[in-house]
Design an enzyme around this catalytic site. Structure first.
Site, PDB file in Angstrom:
ATOM      1  N   TYR A 136     -25.430  55.619  31.458  1.00 54.88           N
ATOM      2  CA  TYR A 136     -26.680  55.459  32.210  1.00 54.88           C
ATOM      3  C   TYR A 136     -26.524  54.502  33.375  1.00 54.88           C
ATOM      4  CZ  TYR A 136     -29.916  57.757  28.917  1.00 54.88           C
ATOM      5  OH  TYR A 136     -30.610  58.656  28.164  1.00 54.88           O
ATOM      6  N   LYS A 186     -17.900  58.556  19.520  1.00 55.38           N
ATOM      7  CA  LYS A 186     -17.028  59.705  19.793  1.00 55.38           C
ATOM      8  C   LYS A 186     -15.630  59.146  20.025  1.00 55.38           C
ATOM      9  CE  LYS A 186     -16.394  64.161  20.643  1.00 55.38           C
ATOM     10  NZ  LYS A 186     -16.497  65.197  19.603  1.00 55.38           N
ATOM     11  N   ASP A 218     -21.064  64.408  17.066  1.00 52.67           N
ATOM     12  CA  ASP A 218     -21.332  65.840  16.806  1.00 52.67           C
ATOM     13  C   ASP A 218     -21.626  66.060  15.331  1.00 52.67           C
ATOM     14  OD1 ASP A 218     -18.640  65.124  16.389  1.00 52.67           O
ATOM     15  OD2 ASP A 218     -17.812  66.996  17.167  1.00 52.67           O
ATOM     16  N   ASP A 242     -30.290  58.503  22.654  1.00 51.43           N
ATOM     17  CA  ASP A 242     -31.357  59.274  23.297  1.00 51.43           C
ATOM     18  C   ASP A 242     -31.447  60.658  22.657  1.00 51.43           C
ATOM     19  OD1 ASP A 242     -33.286  60.028  25.282  1.00 51.43           O
ATOM     20  OD2 ASP A 242     -31.684  61.053  26.394  1.00 51.43           O
ATOM     21  N   ASP A 246     -34.478  62.244  19.667  1.00 50.85           N
ATOM     22  CA  ASP A 246     -35.348  63.431  19.840  1.00 50.85           C
ATOM     23  C   ASP A 246     -35.137  64.401  18.673  1.00 50.85           C
ATOM     24  OD1 ASP A 246     -36.292  62.513  22.357  1.00 50.85           O
ATOM     25  OD2 ASP A 246     -36.257  64.548  23.181  1.00 50.85           O
TER      26      ASP A 246
HETATM   27  C1  IPM Z   1     -36.228  58.129  26.696  1.00 52.64           C
HETATM   28  C2  IPM Z   1     -36.093  58.958  27.932  1.00 52.64           C
HETATM   29  C3  IPM Z   1     -35.390  58.172  29.023  1.00 52.64           C
HETATM   30  C4  IPM Z   1     -33.963  57.911  28.574  1.00 52.64           C
HETATM   31  C5  IPM Z   1     -35.374  58.796  30.435  1.00 52.64           C
HETATM   32  C6  IPM Z   1     -36.746  59.167  30.896  1.00 52.64           C
HETATM   33  C7  IPM Z   1     -34.741  57.879  31.430  1.00 52.64           C
HETATM   34  O1  IPM Z   1     -35.466  60.167  27.676  1.00 52.64           O
HETATM   35  O2  IPM Z   1     -36.805  57.037  26.760  1.00 52.64           O
HETATM   36  O3  IPM Z   1     -35.806  58.586  25.618  1.00 52.64           O
HETATM   37  O4  IPM Z   1     -33.084  58.760  28.746  1.00 52.64           O
HETATM   38  O5  IPM Z   1     -33.737  56.833  28.023  1.00 52.64           O
HETATM   39 MN    MN Z   2     -35.239  60.562  25.543  1.00 46.56          MN
END
Ligand code: IPM
Ligand code: MN
Ligand code: NAD
Length: 347
Positions: A136, A186, A218, A242, A246
């Protein structure tokens, strides 16, 4: 106590409004609020996604409650002007390096998980995600190859101090829970990950009470769906965290359910749902505000020393779900406001 309210874009203002109602009900006028624009909204009003006055408010505040940023109108802007730079900028400027993303299934939501109920019901974990480094924040850019072709690049890097400070948060988080830490990397391919693993192993000498394991990312993605109950605490880098968070959200019912805390070394924090601005449902009253309401609870617990009030909010969310409150992402028809109403009624 001063709370910075940064609603942002898309569904951000819709979910923040419900969290504010809940905070008003629980904390009354013991908290004061100042609101500031951030993300695409700030770019449109002030020409920058993180205007100086917004950053100043974030610095002054005792805690920050953040909605989401991201606006399709802004996707073609130069990168430093895009809405996402606001959240990245806040994390970096305030040294919010430790992102705690708890994923737990409310028993009432077993039917909303993408997994079979008996698999889903075991999920009760915290992902500790590093937020200030990795690919990042490495050097990035566009260049031309010798053959005249366009090439994009983003450098992945961690130094040992960055790894050590997040690893300690991982070990401490595990110590306060069930004593199991899984470090995800990884290392079979990436030098960044080899250093990560070496440093985590070195530090483990200080935490003999913690059962440490290592997993390639993975495999971790697969194991999260196969048997999420095996994890207690995962510690991982910015990019892997990240993605895995999700995925964990969907094991726990919906991305609209997962809160997060982004903390510095002194527990100053920014609190936000893990989801984004959801442009596909913005302005339609369809957003699930529970992730943001639960983020407000984390704010009370971690930054304001009000654990009992946090417990009250979490219990009210559980009762609202038990009483049948379901936004569309949870398979129901409750609007964003009705979800807030249900939590207030349970309080
Ligand atoms: C999160 C988001 C952010 C990230 C983006 C919007 C920069 O996906 O907070 O999970 O990748 O950290
Ligand atoms: Mn995110
Ligand atoms: P997203 O999380 O915004 O949405 C993904 C999917 O989940 C969409 O279908 C959306 O409708 C749904 N969803 C998300 N939150 C929901 C909620 N509370 N209730 C019900 N459904 C919900 O991810 P995306 O679509 O990849 O990104 C949209 C924008 O948000 C992009 O600009 C992205 O950069 C940004 N983003 C910002 C943050 C943040 O501010 N921290 C986090 C992730 C994405």
């Amino acid at each position: 106590m001063l709370i910075a309210l940064l609603p942002g874009d898309g569904i951000g203002p819709e979910v923040i409004e419900q969290a504010r109602r809940v905070l008003d009900a629980v904390c009354g006028d013991t908290l004061t609020y100042e609101e500031a624009p951030v993300g695409g909204a700030a770019y449109k009003a002030h020409g920058h996604p993180l205007p100086p006055a917004t950053l100043d408010l974030a610095r002054r505040a005792d805690a920050i409650l953040f909605g989401a940023v991201g606006d399709p109108d802004c996707d073609a802007l130069e990168r430093h002007l895009r809405p996402e730079q606001a959240i990245l900028g806040l994390r970096k400027a305030l040294t919010l390096f430790a992102n705690l993303r708890p994923a737990k299934l409310f028993p009432e939501l077993a039917d909303a998980s993408a997994l079979r109920p008996e698999v889903a019901s075991a999920i009760d974990m915290v992902i500790v995600r590093e937020l200030n480094g990795d690919v990042y924040f490495g050097e990035k850019g566009m260049r031309t190859t010798a053959a005249g072709r366009r090439e994009g690049y983003d450098v992945m890097a961690y130094n040992e101090d960055e790894v050590a400070r997040i690893a300690r948060v991982g070990f401490e988080t595990a110590r306060a829970r069930n004593g199991k830490l899984c470090s995800v990397d990884k290392a079979n391919v990436l030098e960044t990950s080899q250093l990560w693993r070496d440093v985590v192993i070195e530090l483990s000498a200080d935490y003999p009470d913690i059962a440490l394991s290592h997993m390639y990312v993975d495999n971790a993605a697969m194991q999260l769906v196969r048997n999420p109950g095996q994890f207690d605490v995962i510690v991982t880098g910015n990019l892997f965290g990240d993605i895995l968070s999700d995925q964990a959200s969907m094991c726990a019912g919906s991305i609209g359910m997962l809160p997060s805390a982004s903390l510095d070394a002194n527990k100053k924090g920014l609190y936000e749902p893990i989801h984004g601005s959801a442009p596909d449902i913005a302005g339609q009253g369809k957003a699930n505000p529970l992730a943001t309401i639960l983020s407000a609870a984390m704010m009370l617990r971690y930054s304001l020393d009000r654990g009992t009030d946090a417990d009250r909010i979490e219990a009210a969310v559980a009762s609202a779900l038990a009483n049948g409150a379901r936004s569309p992402d949870l398979g129901g028809t409750h609007s964003t406001v009705q979800m807030g109403d249900a939590v207030l009624a349970a309080l």
